[in-house]
Design a protein around this motif. Structure first.
Motif, short mmCIF file in Angstrom:
data_model
loop_
_atom_site.label_atom_id
_atom_site.label_comp_id
_atom_site.label_asym_id
_atom_site.label_seq_id
_atom_site.Cartn_x
_atom_site.Cartn_y
_atom_site.Cartn_z
N THR A 177 0.84 -1.20 0.00
CA THR A 177 0.00 0.00 0.00
C THR A 177 0.87 1.25 0.00
O THR A 177 1.85 1.33 0.74
N LEU A 178 0.50 2.21 -0.83
CA LEU A 178 1.18 3.49 -0.88
C LEU A 178 0.35 4.53 -0.14
O LEU A 178 -0.87 4.52 -0.20
N ALA A 179 1.03 5.42 0.56
CA ALA A 179 0.44 6.67 1.02
C ALA A 179 1.20 7.77 0.31
O ALA A 179 2.44 7.79 0.31
N PHE A 180 0.49 8.69 -0.33
CA PHE A 180 1.16 9.72 -1.10
C PHE A 180 0.33 11.00 -1.12
O PHE A 180 -0.87 10.99 -0.82
N LYS A 181 1.01 12.09 -1.47
CA LYS A 181 0.35 13.38 -1.61
C LYS A 181 0.10 13.65 -3.09
O LYS A 181 0.99 13.47 -3.92
N GLY A 182 -1.12 14.09 -3.40
CA GLY A 182 -1.44 14.39 -4.78
C GLY A 182 -2.48 15.49 -4.89
O GLY A 182 -3.22 15.76 -3.94
N LYS A 183 -2.52 16.13 -6.04
CA LYS A 183 -3.52 17.13 -6.34
C LYS A 183 -4.31 16.63 -7.54
O LYS A 183 -3.76 16.44 -8.63
N LYS A 184 -5.60 16.41 -7.34
CA LYS A 184 -6.40 15.71 -8.34
C LYS A 184 -6.70 16.54 -9.58
O LYS A 184 -6.67 16.03 -10.68
N SER A 185 -7.04 17.82 -9.41
CA SER A 185 -7.46 18.60 -10.56
C SER A 185 -6.97 20.03 -10.45
O SER A 185 -6.52 20.47 -9.39
N LYS A 186 -7.09 20.75 -11.54
CA LYS A 186 -6.61 22.12 -11.56
C LYS A 186 -7.62 23.04 -10.88
O LYS A 186 -8.78 22.71 -10.69
N GLY A 187 -7.13 24.22 -10.51
CA GLY A 187 -8.01 25.19 -9.88
C GLY A 187 -7.49 25.62 -8.53
O GLY A 187 -6.87 24.84 -7.82
N ARG A 188 -7.77 26.85 -8.16
CA ARG A 188 -7.27 27.38 -6.90
C ARG A 188 -7.87 26.66 -5.70
O ARG A 188 -7.25 26.56 -4.64
N ARG A 189 -9.09 26.20 -5.83
CA ARG A 189 -9.75 25.58 -4.69
C ARG A 189 -9.21 24.19 -4.38
O ARG A 189 -9.36 23.70 -3.28
N GLU A 190 -8.62 23.58 -5.37
CA GLU A 190 -8.11 22.23 -5.17
C GLU A 190 -6.77 22.28 -4.43
O GLU A 190 -5.85 22.96 -4.86
N ARG A 191 -6.69 21.56 -3.34
CA ARG A 191 -5.46 21.49 -2.57
C ARG A 191 -4.90 20.09 -2.63
O ARG A 191 -5.58 19.13 -2.99
N ARG A 192 -3.64 19.99 -2.25
CA ARG A 192 -3.04 18.66 -2.17
C ARG A 192 -3.71 17.85 -1.06
O ARG A 192 -4.06 18.40 -0.02
#
Length: 411
Positions: A177-192
């Motif tokens: 299992t991986l735990a990772f940081k990601g940002k799903k989509s573009k846009g200012r409201r989207e955070r990692r």
């Protein structure tokens, strides 16, 4: 995991100036009388739930994993990882150009991936599980980037820019299992946000959508520990538990690490008086906070590297007077030092480092670190504790095992 009850108040981040600001020795002694009694004395009842790798100083044996003397490696990424067999995973730039991901036990070095074949660059620290599974973040000449397993370098990415606008820090456990940081989509409201997954649909971790999240820690039960600066959480992907929150005493939490028994070790900060920032290394278990080391004692500063293994043993990096950096296996900088600046390492003096990683400590008590020597050599080295330094009873059982058992739930 029990929620620690604290009073909440306004919190703030540690500025770069405050991070390096520590009291002079005279002020530290005065602060010790005021602060340490309140912090350490209150923690004494639970202290022996935790241990450091040795009750008394014992020599460590040092092994060269890789260095710049052989004409292959030009420089090393400072953060390294180690598995339970003492195999070290590291990233390095090569003398002939390019870079690669390598693993070595000090005798045999194996190249996992390089930028002359399937990749054009690597990012961050490659991750290894305690049973030796490797994963890393790389980009390809096509412009695609993502996570690759060390056993399937030319294959499809586990997670990539097809699903995420950005990918960051990652860890892997024995179940893959991986735990990772990601940002799903573009846009200012989207955070990692933090995600859990093994190549299938990623599971977003509740309460983890925050750009302040730093390095992650994942245990073999499937629990990920993370900090948002003022808060520390543990999550299995379904339920996220708040361990503690900023209050008048502590206002910052940095790089929590977790073992399989749910013990979390994290660096925190407080302001006891005169606006001097004090740093503490604390353990959180069953809702209780125990101070393990502090700048209100003999350490001038606590660096951001610390680790806990499944024996409940803790090691950490700290700064002493005279710009001496060291790795310590206990709260006494004289008797509990593993290695420090100006020590001889395999016959040559250390002039820069040692630099230790939060993922550089295993259950055997082995520690991996980077150092630069006074002959110009840079290298990755492993400290192996002398067998006599591991407390064993007559029946072969560790004399101070962890107090709690691992949970059985999985994400």
């Amino acid at each position: 995991m029990e929620h620690l009850q604290v009073e909440t108040s306004t919190t703030r981040k540690l500025s770069p100036t405050e991070s390096s600001q520590v009291p002079n020795p005279r002020k530290r002694r005065a602060m010790k009388l005021i602060g340490v009694c309140g912090l350490l004395c209150a923690a004494v009842p639970g202290f022996w739930h935790f241990s450091f790798p040795q009750e008394h100083p014992a020599p460590y044996q040092f092994t060269k994993i890789a260095d710049t003397r052989g004409g292959v490696f030009r420089e090393f990424h400072l953060s390294t990882s180690i598995d339970e067999q003492g195999m070290v995973l590291f990233r390095a730039n090569l003398v002939g150009g390019g870079q690669g991901i390598f693993k070595s036990d000090g005798s045999v070095t194996t190249q996992i991936a390089n930028t002359s074949e399937h990749f054009d660059a690597f990012r961050g620290t490659p991750a290894v599980s305690s049973n030796g599974q490797v994963v890393f973040l790389g980009s390809r000449p096509s412009g695609d980037f993502g996570y690759s397993r060390g056993t399937d370098v030319p294959g499809d990415f586990l997670y990539s820019n097809k699903d995420f606008e950005d990918l960051g820090d990652l860890v892997i456990n024995n179940g893959g299992t991986l735990a990772f940081k990601g940002k799903k989509s573009k846009g200012r409201r989207e955070r990692r946000q933090i995600f859990l997954g093994n190549g299938g649909r990623p599971i977003p971790v509740p309460e983890s959508q925050n750009n302040q999240i730093g390095m992650l820690s994942l245990n073999n039960v499937g629990h990920v520990a993370f900090s948002t600066g003022s808060k520390v959480y543990v999550s299995d992907g379904k339920t996220t538990t708040l361990l503690t929150d900023g209050d008048k005493q502590y206002f910052l939490f940095y790089r929590p690490v977790i073992n399989d028994h749910g013990m979390v070790v994290v660096q925190t900060a407080s302001e006891p008086q005169d606006d001097w920032v004090a740093k503490h290394l604390v353990a959180i278990e069953d809702g209780k906070v125990t101070v393990l080391a502090s700048t209100q004692g003999p350490f001038l500063d606590l660096l951001s590297s610390h680790a806990v293994n499944n024996q409940g043993q803790v090691v950490f990096s700290a700064l002493l007077d005279g710009e001496i950096t060291g790795i310590f296996a206990g709260p006494n900088p004289t008797t509990d030092v593993v290695i420090k600046t100006r020590d001889l390492l395999l016959g040559t003096k250390i002039i820069d480092g040692p630099v230790f990683s939060n993922r550089g400590f295993n259950d055997a008590g082995q520690i991996v670190f980077y150092a630069r020597l006074d002959d110009g050599t840079e290298g990755i080295y492993r400290a192996d504790p002398h067998p006599s330094s591991i407390p064993i009873s007559s029946n072969g059982i560790l004399t101070n095992p962890p107090a709690s058992k691992p949970a059985t739930s999985k994400p």
